[in-house]
Scaffold this active site. Structure first.
Site, PDB file in Angstrom:
ATOM      1  N   GLU A 169       7.173  18.313  59.442  1.00 18.31           N
ATOM      2  CA  GLU A 169       6.535  17.152  60.092  1.00 18.31           C
ATOM      3  C   GLU A 169       5.105  17.510  60.513  1.00 18.31           C
ATOM      4  OE1 GLU A 169       9.085  15.174  62.976  1.00 18.31           O
ATOM      5  OE2 GLU A 169      10.523  14.697  61.398  1.00 18.31           O
ATOM      6  N   GLU A 292      15.749  15.656  56.527  1.00 17.18           N
ATOM      7  CA  GLU A 292      16.260  15.208  57.838  1.00 17.18           C
ATOM      8  C   GLU A 292      16.660  13.751  57.710  1.00 17.18           C
ATOM      9  OE1 GLU A 292      14.088  16.127  61.432  1.00 17.18           O
ATOM     10  OE2 GLU A 292      13.444  18.067  60.606  1.00 17.18           O
TER      11      GLU A 292
END
Ligand code: AHR
Length: 480
Positions: A169, A292
């Protein structure tokens, strides 16, 4: 009646689609996996035996580690050798991370699971040298300094590292970068993820957050040639509001259907990101890695908000089935996914309370789906089972596996299939049903939601069964 036939152009359902994610977050690693060698909880080298046994049963193909947001604060050297150096886990509750579970313990875990390793490196607050040294420490078989350090710490042979993520991220907790900045950093960092052993370490670039299509465009255009996979993160929030995400249990009918609707957005995201990838990579060399995904609710009352601990109901089972079916439909591009997280956090397989352990409805869906691992996808018309139906069919030679779900809260769902030849043997017929949509397992009632036998009618090549409301099932047959 749904007629089943092998695909003209076969696609394999990569077993890594059923991958897991273990982060240093709450009680995932400490208590959930690692109890230490001196614990009274049964363990092998400090890793709890009950958890490993349960995970081996669902054939976990790989485990992503150490994060998550944690990965971009992790400095691996603090987690090796006899003198571990603690740190503060700033993202997750501000607790002290003892670094007792580090590189050696992680490889022990994947070895005990017979799974592949997928390590996420630190780009946000780490250096190129640190990443380079870590890869050398793990995979180099020579007398170079990092390999010597590994040996000094008790591990003579290098480990097999199949996958390496270059940051997590990076558009958010991993450094708040803009896409071109990250694309440049990615190119630089991945250069030093060297191949020392006989096999390549596949590199996975940080991909977009949900519908950030610009990120995918820039990454594929500027760095696509340097990667084996591009990640995508998308979580199911019943409300879509991060400040009030919705409850894990005790939801109403709206909470059921809305959650499933939010989950189905995964199809739209995978389709749109794949379209961008197709333009840059028409031969689909680069995998879309959804490393994820899963449900994300408000934490359970009375628990540390930074630990993200949530219960898991039959609704989560349905979310798992819907997502796996979506990934299977896109298996030509989606070749790995990692549900978050394996133990004690978001949509977990396993919950622990000290020495006690329970499996969740989501765990049972992974159990129902394990026969699809590395099987050949059998295409079915979209909506083949009607508006309430969810489906994956696959085959391994003459063994055909049908996994079907009924998303309706009120109606039964009849399902009828015709196989190419007569059925010789019924290998498996199991149902994950529940009394209520929010039924779940607790430490007092660990088997409130569990697999039961499913009644199946077989007549020549015809296979039929009826799914009760909010249920998932798998039927496996061998053709005669
Ligand atoms: O899974 C919890 C967190 O969600 C992960 O650490 C992070 O990558 C994502 O934002």
């Amino acid at each position: 009646m749904i007629r089943l036939a092998p695909a003209d152009t076969p696609v394999t359902l990569d077993r890594r689609i059923q991958g897991q994610f273990a982060e240093h977050l709450g009680r995932c690693i400490y208590e959930g996996i690692w109890v230490g060698r001196d614990s009274e909880i049964a363990n092998k080298n400090g890793i709890r035996t009950d958890v490993v046994q349960a995970l081996r049963h669902i054939q976990v193909p790989l485990v992503r580690w150490p994060g998550g947001c944690f990965a971009d604060e992790y400095h691996w050297l603090k987690g090796v050798g006899p003198e571990r150096q603690p740190m503060v886990n700033t993202h997750w509750g501000g607790v002290v991370e003892p670094n007792e579970f580090g590189t050696h313990e992680y490889f022990d875990l994947v070895n005990q699971l017979d799974a592949e390793a997928y390590i996420c490196g630190n780009v946000g607050s780490g250096t190129v040298a640190e990443m380079h040294d870590w890869v050398e420490y793990m995979t180099l078989d020579s007398t170079a300094p990092m390999a010597e350090l590994r040996k000094h710490h008790g591990r003579e042979q290098p480990w097999k590292l199949e996958w390496f993520g270059v940051g997590n991220e990076s558009w958010g907790c991993g450094g708040n970068m803009l896409p071109l900045h990250y694309a440049n950093l990615y190119r630089q960092y991945q250069t030093y993820v060297r191949q020392y052993g006989p096999e390549r370490v596949a590199r996975i670039a940080c991909g977009p957050n949900a519908e950030d299509y610009e990120w995918t465009e820039v990454l594929m255009a500027r760095a696509g040639g340097h990667m084996d996979g591009l990640s995508l993160h998308y979580y199911t929030l019943p409300t879509t509001d991060w400040s009030a995400k919705g409850v894990a249990t005790g939801f109403d009918e709206y909470g059921w259907y809305e959650t499933l609707r939010q989950t189905r957005r995964m199809d739209e995201l995978v389709t749109a990101h794949s379209r961008i990838m197709d333009r840059h990579d028409p031969h689909k060399r680069v995998a879309l890695v959804i490393d994820e995904w899963g449900t994300w609710y408000d934490v359970e009352e009375g628990t540390n908000p930074g630990f993200l601990y949530q219960q898991n109901t039959q609704r989560d089972a349905m979310v798992a089935a819907i997502n796996l079916n979506i990934f299977h439909r896109h298996a030509d591009r989606v070749r790995m996914t990692n549900i978050a997280q394996m133990v004690n956090v978001l949509q977990s397989m396993i919950l622990t309370d000290g020495a006690s352990m329970i499996t969740t409805p989501t765990y049972h869906v992974f159990d129902l789906y394990r026969d699809h691992q590395d099987a050949e996808y059998v295409p079915t018309p979209s909506g083949a089972l009607g508006p309430d139906g969810e489906l994956t069919v696959s085959r391994k030679g003459d063994d055909w596996t049908i996994s079907a779900a009924n998303t309706s809260l009120g109606r039964e769902l009849p399902a009828e299939f015709e196989l190419p030849r007569g059925v010789g043997e019924l290998l498996r017929a199991q149902l994950l049903g529940s009394d209520a949509p929010d039924s779940h397992n607790t430490f007092d009632q660990p088997d409130a939601v569990s697999l039961t036998d499913l009644a199946v009618r077989v007549d020549g090549g015809r296979v039929s069964f009826t799914l009760p409301p909010h249920a998932v099932a798998t039927v496996r047959v061998r053709l005669g």
